[in-house]
Scaffold this active site. Structure first.
Site, PDB file in Angstrom:
ATOM      1  N   LYS A 216       0.847  -1.200   0.000  1.00  0.00           N
ATOM      2  CA  LYS A 216       0.000   0.000   0.000  1.00  0.00           C
ATOM      3  C   LYS A 216       0.877   1.242   0.000  1.00  0.00           C
ATOM      4  CE  LYS A 216      -1.916   2.543   3.318  1.00  0.00           C
ATOM      5  NZ  LYS A 216      -1.985   3.895   2.700  1.00  0.00           N
ATOM      6  N   GLU A 291       9.249   0.001  11.251  1.00  0.00           N
ATOM      7  CA  GLU A 291      10.220   1.088  11.309  1.00  0.00           C
ATOM      8  C   GLU A 291       9.430   2.337  11.640  1.00  0.00           C
ATOM      9  OE1 GLU A 291      12.033   4.232  10.673  1.00  0.00           O
ATOM     10  OE2 GLU A 291      12.065   3.738   8.539  1.00  0.00           O
ATOM     11  N   CYS A 325      12.320  10.227   9.822  1.00  0.00           N
ATOM     12  CA  CYS A 325      12.082   9.578  11.115  1.00  0.00           C
ATOM     13  C   CYS A 325      13.301   9.627  12.019  1.00  0.00           C
ATOM     14  CB  CYS A 325      11.625   8.133  10.900  1.00  0.00           C
ATOM     15  SG  CYS A 325      12.710   7.198   9.812  1.00  0.00           S
ATOM     16  N   GLU A 422       7.848  13.773  18.782  1.00  0.00           N
ATOM     17  CA  GLU A 422       8.295  13.851  17.392  1.00  0.00           C
ATOM     18  C   GLU A 422       7.467  14.887  16.639  1.00  0.00           C
ATOM     19  OE1 GLU A 422       9.568  10.780  13.879  1.00  0.00           O
ATOM     20  OE2 GLU A 422       7.671  10.390  14.896  1.00  0.00           O
TER      21      GLU A 422
END
Length: 519
Positions: A216, A291, A325, A422
């Site tokens: 996806k 991840e 990230c 984050e």
């Protein structure tokens, strides 16, 4: 072209309220011509990629894809739903079980992956431009991504005939050995910040080990993965081995994660979504690799070359518009070097060229969505409210396109939200430290553990700190320095498993032990 339409809110927004995403029932052709801002022209596939063909979704729904630099529509692509996922999984399951990929000479799999890399290499200028158009990243960054894709596919191809087991000496009465076998159908869900690179990181290890794939794309950035998938059959990869379903996470992602024929899930994205996928996978005992997010420390000791350290801090936080990230979003500077580093870092941050991503001199392009821009600006206000000093940036640039100034906060405390959470944008906090023990404690005081940076001319200091940091990747006197042979992945809330390198092959194989009694 459109028979009827429906407006569905998706959270991305116009400059004041919230952008409404158009979703249609249509008879969209399987490809449409697009002229890129740099003058290149190409045909953009719009369908789902199943059984080596582009096909419309069952329900004929489409959704719009937005250019983050202009906020204008690029095109529509077909939106997959649960029944499309079922078709894709069935195609992948048939391809796995008929042995057209899993049972062939491994060298043939390697050759096909290598040829795929070569086809991409020949078309790399168009592919990089598609990535910039769709994601908003600087063209220089997109070109770097495509080079990483090419090199990684070639590197993965080299593992094809090196996936083996071992013979075990259990005495003269038995012959015992192990072999590594593929898992079957692998479901893969990729993010919007590195659409093509994550496509390669996911499909390459799955394919080289003999698995089949249903992947996806991220709903905001589906174009590059669809485009390069046209090279799958040309590379000699059989029908059903790679299937791409564009769509939304709550529908397509959930359908892939829960499908009983999917034996493994690989996900890159937020920690919150990763936890949900992990729980879903656990319910049916699927293998899972994740991840996830990060809040990575970037440490500068007093003996470091300050100019070089600042260059690496810039690369660590503003590269890819900060939508990384492993971004070095927490900078720790030894007290005696703090003032000089802040001085140089402020000047360097204000010199970063932000703007038109197709300008070769641009370093920081647009944020990928209005949603992400809003989130970044909200964290700027949070930082101010918490009492941090805004050294530079913190503002939107212009009123068209999702651009924001590189942002630096000083005078932060370790319990502030801008230090703990984050942000996923070009926002960095800078903190003083007095000793090695203190900075290691601060660096490790995070739920995450994806990456870290160390800047020092003393190799003993560098290695001591590297050993003590709770991070899956530690860069010394560099940052965001990826190599296709070096594994990447996180500790703690930053995920499970590894991408790239030999280590990733373990994620896509299972061990079979064979023990034969000798008579």
């Amino acid at each position: 072209m459109f028979a009827r339409s429906a407006l569905v809110a998706r959270g991305s927004a116009t400059s004041q309220v919230g952008r409404i995403q158009l979703r249609f029932f249509s008879h969209l052709p399987m490809s449409i011509p697009i002229k890129l801002p740099n003058g290149l022209e190409y045909e953009q596939p719009t369908g789902l990629f199943i059984n080596n063909r582009f096909v419309p979704s069952k329900q004929k729904k489409t959704f719009e894809v937005i250019n983050p630099s202009t906020e204008e529509e690029i095109c529509h692509v077909y939106e997959g739903r649960e029944d499309d996922v079922a078709d894709a999984v069935n195609a992948a399951d048939v391809a796995f079980n008929n042995g057209s990929w899993s049972n062939i000479d491994p060298l043939q799999r390697g050759n096909a992956l290598y040829k795929l890399a070569q086809l991409i290499e020949k078309d790399k200028d168009v592919i990089a431009s598609i990535e910039t158009l769709d994601n908003g990243k600087a063209i220089s960054s997109a070109k770097g991504d495509v080079e990483l894709v090419i090199n990684y596919l070639k590197s993965a191809a080299g593992f094809a005939d090196k996936i083996d087991g071992r013979m075990i000496d259990t005495g003269s009465t038995h012959f015992s050995y192990t072999k590594r076998e593929p898992l079957g159908v692998c479901g893969q869900i990729i993010p919007w910040n590195f659409p093509l690179l994550m496509w390669a990181w996911k499909i390459a290890p799955a394919l080289v080990t003999g698995n089949t794939v249903v992947l996806k794309t991220a709903e905001s950035t589906p174009l590059s993965a669809l485009y390069v998938s046209k090279y799958i059959p040309q590379a000699g990869i059989p029908p059903g081995v790679v299937n791409i379903v564009s769509g939304f996470g709550k529908i397509v992602g959930e359908a892939i994660s829960t499908h009983p024929k999917v034996k493994k899930i690989a996900f890159t994205g937020s920690t919150a979504t990763g936890k949900h996928i992990y729980q879903t996978a656990a319910a049916s005992l699927k293998k899972a690799t994740l991840e996830l997010g990060g809040k990575s420390p970037n440490i500068v000791f007093a003996d470091a070359d300050v100019k070089h350290a600042v260059e690496n801090i810039i690369l660590g936080i503003y590269y890819n518009s900060g939508e990384v990230c492993c971004a070095g979003s927490r900078v720790y500077v030894e007290q005696s070097a703090y003032d000089e580093l802040i001085k140089q870092f402020k000047v360097a941050s204000e010199a970063v060229k932000v703007g038109d991503p197709f300008d070769e001199n641009t370093f920081q392009g647009a944020q990928t969505s209005q949603n992400q821009l809003n989130k970044i600006l909200s964290y700027v206000e949070i930082g101010k409210d918490e009492g941090a000093t805004l050294i530079t940036g913190g503002e939107r640039i212009g009123d068209k396109g999702y651009f924001v100034k590189p942002t630096v906060f000083g005078d932060v405390k370790e319990d502030m939200r801008i230090v703990k959470e984050e942000i996923f944008g070009p926002v960095v906090t800078v903190t003083k430290f007095k000793s090695l023990d203190e900075v290691v404690e601060m660096a490790n005081d995070s739920e995450y553990g994806l990456a870290a940076g160390i800047h020092t001319l003393n190799i003993n200091t560098a290695l001591k700190v590297a050993d003590r940091l709770k991070a899956g990747t530690v860069w010394i006197n560099t940052y965001n320095d990826f190599h296709h042979s070096v594994p990447f992945g996180g500790f703690n809330a930053s995920g499970l498993g590894r991408e790239m390198g030999a280590e990733t092959l373990e994620n896509y194989t299972q061990v079979k032990a064979v023990r034969a009694k000798l008579v």
